[in-house]
Scaffold this motif. Structure first.
Motif, mmCIF file in Angstrom:
data_model
loop_
_atom_site.group_PDB
_atom_site.id
_atom_site.type_symbol
_atom_site.label_atom_id
_atom_site.label_comp_id
_atom_site.label_asym_id
_atom_site.label_seq_id
_atom_site.Cartn_x
_atom_site.Cartn_y
_atom_site.Cartn_z
ATOM 1 N N LEU A 1 -2.684 -10.602 7.181
ATOM 2 C CA LEU A 1 -1.764 -11.692 6.825
ATOM 3 C C LEU A 1 -1.828 -12.889 7.772
ATOM 4 N N SER B 1 2.653 3.315 5.488
ATOM 5 C CA SER B 1 3.178 2.512 6.596
ATOM 6 C C SER B 1 2.082 2.147 7.586
ATOM 7 N N TYR C 1 -0.011 -0.595 5.985
ATOM 8 C CA TYR C 1 0.689 -1.886 6.041
ATOM 9 C C TYR C 1 0.625 -2.487 7.445
ATOM 10 N N THR C 2 0.650 -1.655 8.458
ATOM 11 C CA THR C 2 0.548 -2.153 9.832
ATOM 12 C C THR C 2 -0.747 -2.922 10.038
ATOM 13 N N PHE D 1 -2.404 -4.479 7.598
ATOM 14 C CA PHE D 1 -2.226 -5.730 6.849
ATOM 15 C C PHE D 1 -1.405 -6.736 7.659
ATOM 16 N N GLU D 2 -0.307 -6.250 8.220
ATOM 17 C CA GLU D 2 0.618 -7.115 8.936
ATOM 18 C C GLU D 2 -0.006 -7.697 10.197
ATOM 19 N N GLY D 3 -0.785 -6.891 10.908
ATOM 20 C CA GLY D 3 -1.322 -7.339 12.184
ATOM 21 C C GLY D 3 -2.658 -8.057 12.093
ATOM 22 N N LYS E 1 3.988 -4.499 -0.536
ATOM 23 C CA LYS E 1 4.855 -4.961 0.544
ATOM 24 C C LYS E 1 4.296 -6.226 1.187
ATOM 25 N N ALA E 2 2.975 -6.278 1.330
ATOM 26 C CA ALA E 2 2.339 -7.439 1.953
ATOM 27 C C ALA E 2 2.258 -8.630 1.006
#
Length: 287
Positions: free
Chosen positions: A50, A39, A42-43, A45-47, A83-84
């Protein structure tokens, strides 16, 4: 179109590319799945990743990362990538393979990483055939930024530094015993914290005390890693990483002491990896 990641504990270099070359580059925070959960990865990746890819959707992701040496941490990275990028196939490999491919190409040699952490391997031109294990910053990582930082901070707290160095170090980092212990034992990325002190060592590298620390750090690396490989005096010994690059003069001195011939020293394996994967893309005709 593929996505290549060269990930260390300090930063991750992402390249979107096809057979014609690199289309996009993104730099994000470092990722080490030995310390981060899926998690948390992924944070990042997300911030950071992406939003900068401009909706590019790679068919495959080749992720080379620090800490990706066994199934459990690799799974953490894979889960975050899936997930990303739900429509992409993820390939997770150790950053040591990235170093070997970038440094040696298709020729045999010894490939070494000296950055935030350290590692090494014997490479036959295709595969890694021997690897003295990297034991992490607590009991290993000889020659790395974290190892050097640990030597420096320990000498400071034990009152072993000359007064002028101690004062300079304290003023530069607002250093206290409490701040060191909190950052080492209470943070997610303690090795990254310790490696920040490598800059002080670089700035003070002409000081005899600091030079002796750098020399000892590299000597420990050669003795415990490089010298364990068959043919280490005949094969070229190659290095990747900021510590190897910025302290290359001392690295050459230590290599001479051990009868080692240094080949290539580069800061990052990214360009070598790009060439490697570009050749693969050309062979399969992917655009």
């Amino acid at each position: 179109m593929i996505l290549i990641a060269d990930s260390g504990s300090t930063k991750t270099d992402w390249r979107v590319m096809d057979a014609s070359g690199v289309q996009e580059q993104v730099i994000t925070a470092g990722i080490n799945p030995q310390y981060l959960e899926s998690s948390q990865i992924y944070t990042i990746f997300e911030g950071e990743l992406l939003p900068n890819l401009k909706e590019k959707n790679p068919t495959a992701i080749y992720y080379y990362g620090a800490g990706c040496s066994s199934s459990e941490p690799n799974l953490r990275v894979e889960q975050a990538l899936q997930k990303a990028f739900p429509n992409s196939t993820a390939h997770i490999d150790h950053d040591l393979l990235a170093a070997a491919r970038a440094l040696c190409g298709h020729q045999p040699g010894i490939a070494c990483i000296l950055g935030t952490g350290s590692n090494s391997c014997l490479y036959d031109g295709k595969n890694i055939i021997d690897n003295v294990p990297s034991l992490g910053f607590l009991i290993g990582d000889e020659g790395s930024g974290a190892y050097l930082g640990k030597m420096l901070v320990r000498a400071y707290l034990y009152r072993e530094l000359p007064p002028e160095l101690a004062t300079s170090l304290k003023n530069t980092y607002n250093l206290t015993k409490e701040s060191v212990l909190r950052s080492v034992y209470g943070s997610d990325m303690p090795s990254t914290y310790l490696a920040t002190f490598a800059k002080f060592c670089y700035d003070k590298r002409k000081n005899p005390v600091i030079h002796a620390m750098i020399y000892e750090s590299f000597s420990d690396f050669f003795e415990r890693h490089v010298c364990k490989y068959e043919g280490f005096t005949e094969l070229p010994v190659n290095f990747v990483g900021s510590i190897a690059y910025h302290f290359s003069d001392t690295l050459q001195q230590v290599a001479k002491k051990f009868g080692v011939r240094i080949g290539t020293i580069i800061t990052s394996p990214s360009e070598g990896l790009i060439l490697y994967h570009q050749e693969l893309l050309a062979k399969i005709g992917e655009k």
